[in-house]
Write a protein that holds these residues in place. Structure first.
Motif, short mmCIF file in Angstrom:
data_model
loop_
_atom_site.label_atom_id
_atom_site.label_comp_id
_atom_site.label_asym_id
_atom_site.label_seq_id
_atom_site.Cartn_x
_atom_site.Cartn_y
_atom_site.Cartn_z
N GLY A 1 0.85 -1.20 0.00
CA GLY A 1 0.00 0.00 0.00
C GLY A 1 0.87 1.24 0.00
O GLY A 1 2.04 1.18 -0.38
N PRO A 2 0.33 2.36 0.46
CA PRO A 2 1.10 3.61 0.47
C PRO A 2 2.39 3.49 1.30
O PRO A 2 2.46 2.67 2.23
CB PRO A 2 0.14 4.62 1.12
CG PRO A 2 -1.22 4.03 0.93
CD PRO A 2 -1.05 2.55 0.94
N GLY A 3 3.35 4.33 0.98
CA GLY A 3 4.67 4.25 1.61
C GLY A 3 4.71 4.83 3.02
O GLY A 3 3.73 5.42 3.51
N PHE A 4 5.86 4.65 3.65
CA PHE A 4 6.08 5.10 5.03
C PHE A 4 7.35 5.94 5.11
O PHE A 4 8.21 5.86 4.25
CB PHE A 4 6.23 3.89 5.96
CG PHE A 4 5.03 3.00 5.98
CD1 PHE A 4 3.97 3.27 6.83
CD2 PHE A 4 4.95 1.90 5.13
CE1 PHE A 4 2.85 2.45 6.84
CE2 PHE A 4 3.84 1.09 5.15
CZ PHE A 4 2.78 1.36 6.00
N THR A 5 7.45 6.69 6.20
CA THR A 5 8.71 7.38 6.45
C THR A 5 9.73 6.38 7.00
O THR A 5 9.37 5.30 7.47
CB THR A 5 8.53 8.50 7.50
OG1 THR A 5 8.17 7.88 8.74
CG2 THR A 5 7.45 9.50 7.08
N ALA A 6 10.99 6.79 6.98
CA ALA A 6 12.05 5.93 7.52
C ALA A 6 11.77 5.58 8.98
O ALA A 6 11.96 4.45 9.42
CB ALA A 6 13.40 6.63 7.39
#
Lengths: 102, 555
Positions: B501-506
């Motif tokens: 799905g949508p990305g994430f921050t580090a």
């Protein structure tokens, strides 16, 4: 050949020094390893001058891969993520010979 | 292991001398950078984000102690004291100076090594099972085939300017420890007649922006037809592979666009009527090569069972594998200590491994495609001593095959092509996952988990597509964003992961990964691997676990 990367804005000239490969910045009359020495181009005319300098320095075999880095007008930080990382260097201590934890 | 003969030695020495001359012409201005670039790339020299990077070939991942000491010497004298072992079983030095490269290549040539064809649109270093020749489950030792292919493909005049780079892997066991089906061509060797193998030939695998699992080109090919078939497969690719768009230039795209049947027909048509007499040399050459690998340089081993508690027990369970000779073991040395940079080793560590190999493993070392090292033949009776020595060096982490055994590319900390950093993500995950593994093991539970690979751009050098949990770093509006894929596999059940799905921050990634693993733990049938659970459960259960509640971000 020098090329303009990214959007227009205040810019500095960078390259890699031909022999060592180190990242260098154009100080106005020489290449410096410190970005603090970089001369800043604030308008199109100055940017064109920097671009021409980059090409001349490549032709003189002092540097490779010369290009302009665009800075944020307020913070003076490079606009592009890639350039921010290149300026900062690796974001962790480089490996050394002390033992790691198990 | 294979030893250079006079021809090999003269060839690499001549190439090193040639490059010295080319560097000289570059520095005096006789060659422009545009003229010099293809020459330096042919010798493995890139210009990366901060400096030149030299990539050195480790043919099919096999190193002698002497060669490892040469690499340590290069790290300590021509770089910043360390090197990076890659997913192609090679090594890279990240801080190389152009003026030093000719001397580095001379030293490599003296040690029977080089950097030829580690870059550019040619056939790259052939990779294989890091347990080749020693694995308990092996049917054919793939190293002799790898060496034959190295000789066939080195400076092959017809294949010096392919549409794009070309990667080949060879395995000789049912278990695929080389991600064979993610290669342009993959070979599975089987025992054949008169000591010569037969091969299943797979084609069109690869990762990058268009990941594909290879398809079976032809099964059970006799040895005599191997090189003629590969030659024709490369020739048809060379002719029809796209040169107008580098993102569509790999053979996987050609096979997909032509269709496997049409590609196969054209290959066979190409072979018809060709003079195959030059290939008659292959069988005697294979036998000559095989002699280098035939005898294990080992005295009789005493068949003893080794077990233990604590860290030693974990190391035995995870890092020690069955050897084909009773009384011996295959020892994997993890380069994935808690918080370490995957695949990095200091010169000091390289020397220490070289010494251990000399003392306990016939002077031979392997590099794995998962960026670890292997001592291929250790007497079972010596395992404790090897472990103690590794503990002293900080290299005794018992996590081979666990989730903290992370593959990571150099990412935006080094690479000019990267869109996000990989290494800090790997370090943060290593801290988190290593704590989990130790805790779970102390509870007496199975600490195994999904494979976890990280790439810093869509080129997928970190093999994220082929991991149970893949992480891809992207640039979203000049900020790093990390996309998760699930269900990929690099083993014999090769599969490409699906985007979650949508990305994430580090900062969110460690919690997200932990949540995925906890979800698997909660839904897992007894003894089921992550890949098996994912195939049964599908994506939705993981998606719900990750996206329905906000993810905590560590301070």
């Amino acid at each position: 050949m020098a090329k303009v990367r990214g959007p227009k804005g205040p810019s500095i000239l960078t390259a890699n020094e031909i022999l060592s490969g180190e990242v260098v910045y154009w100080s106005g009359d020489a290449w410096s390893r410190s970005v603090d020495d970089a001369v800043r181009a604030g308008d199109d005319g100055a940017r064109e001058t920097l671009t021409a300098t980059g090409k001349a320095e490549e032709d003189a075999n002092r540097v490779v891969g010369a290009y302009l880095v665009v800075l944020d007008a307020v913070t003076s930080v490079p606009v592009e993520l890639r350039e921010r990382r290149r300026l900062a260097g690796p974001s962790f201590p480089l490996p050394h010979s002390a033992p790691h934890a198990a | 292991m294979y030893q250079y003969d006079g021809y090999d030695q003269a060839f690499v020495a001549a190439r090193a001398a040639e490059f010295r001359e080319q560097v000289g012409r570059r520095l005096t201005g006789q060659l422009t950078e545009d003229e010099f670039k293809p020459l330096r790339l042919k010798n493995g020299l890139y210009l990366q984000l901060h400096a030149y990077m030299l990539r050195i070939a480790i043919p099919y991942g096999v190193l002698s102690s002497k060669q490892m000491r040469t690499l340590a010497h290069l790290a300590e004298n021509y770089d910043r004291g360390y090197g990076h072992f890659t997913t192609r079983q090679n090594i890279q030095f990240n801080w190389t100076e152009l003026r030093h490269v000719p001397d580095m290549l001379d030293l490599l040539a003296e040690a029977g090594m080089h950097a030829i064809q580690t870059s550019g649109n040619c056939i790259r270093n052939v990779t294989t099972d890091a347990f080749a020749g020693v694995a308990g489950d092996e049917e054919v030792d793939p190293r002799a085939t790898c060496e034959l292919l190295r000789q066939w493909s080195s400076a092959h005049p017809e294949f010096a300017f392919l549409p794009r780079k070309f990667k080949i892997a060879v395995i000789g066991a049912n278990a695929d420890r080389a991600a064979m089906k993610f290669h342009d061509i993959g070979l599975r060797a089987y025992p054949g007649e008169n000591g010569l193998p037969r091969y299943d030939i797979w084609v069109g695998g690869g990762q990058g922006r268009t990941p594909r699992v290879a398809q079976l080109f032809e099964a059970d090919v006799p040895f005599e037809r191997l090189l003629p078939t590969l030659d024709a497969m490369l020739r048809v690719y060379n002719l029809h592979g796209r040169r107008d768009n580098k993102y569509k230039a790999r053979i996987k795209i050609l096979v997909a666009e032509m269709g496997l049947e049409a590609y196969r027909a054209e290959v066979y048509a190409d072979m018809e009527g060709r003079d195959l007499s030059p290939f008659a040399e292959a069988a005697p050459e294979y036998e000559r090569i095989l002699a280098h690998f035939a005898t294990l340089p080992l005295p009789e081993g005493e068949d003893v069972t080794i077990s233990g508690d604590g860290a030693f027990g974990e190391w035995i369970d995870q890092n020690v594998t069955a050897h084909k000779v009773p009384g011996y073991a295959v020892v994997s040395v993890s380069l994935k200590a808690r918080g370490a940079i995957p695949g990095d080793a200091t010169g000091e560590e390289m020397r220490m491994i070289a010494d251990l190999a000399e003392r306990y493993s016939g002077g031979e070392i392997r590099v794995t495609h998962r960026q670890n090292l292997v001592l291929p033949s250790v007497r079972a009776a010596d395992l404790e001593a090897v472990f103690e020595a590794l503990v002293e060096a900080g290299l005794a982490t018992g996590n081979i095959g666990l989730s903290s055994d992370i593959i990571a590319c150099p990412g935006l900390d080094y690479c000019a092509l990267a869109t996000a950093r990989s290494i800090p993500i790997a370090q943060a995950l290593s801290e988190r996952l290593r704590s989990r593994e130790i805790r779970v093991r102390q509870e007496g539970r199975d600490a195994s988990g999904p494979t976890l690979n990280i790439s810093g751009c869509i080129n997928a050098c970190g093999h994220h597509h082929a991991a149970n949990i893949g992480i891809l770093g992207l640039n979203k509006a000049e900020s790093e964003s990390y996309q998760i894929t699930l269900g990929g596999r690099a083993d014999e059940g090769a599969a490409v992961g699906e985007i979650l799905g949508p990305g994430f921050t580090a900062e969110e990634i460690p919690d997200v990964v932990e949540r995925i693993i906890e979800t698997w733990d909660a839904h897992r049938a007894e003894g089921e691997s992550f890949a098996e659970s994912y195939a049964r459960l599908g994506k939705d259960v993981f998606k719900a676990a990750v996206y329905e509640e906000p993810v905590n971000v560590a301070a």
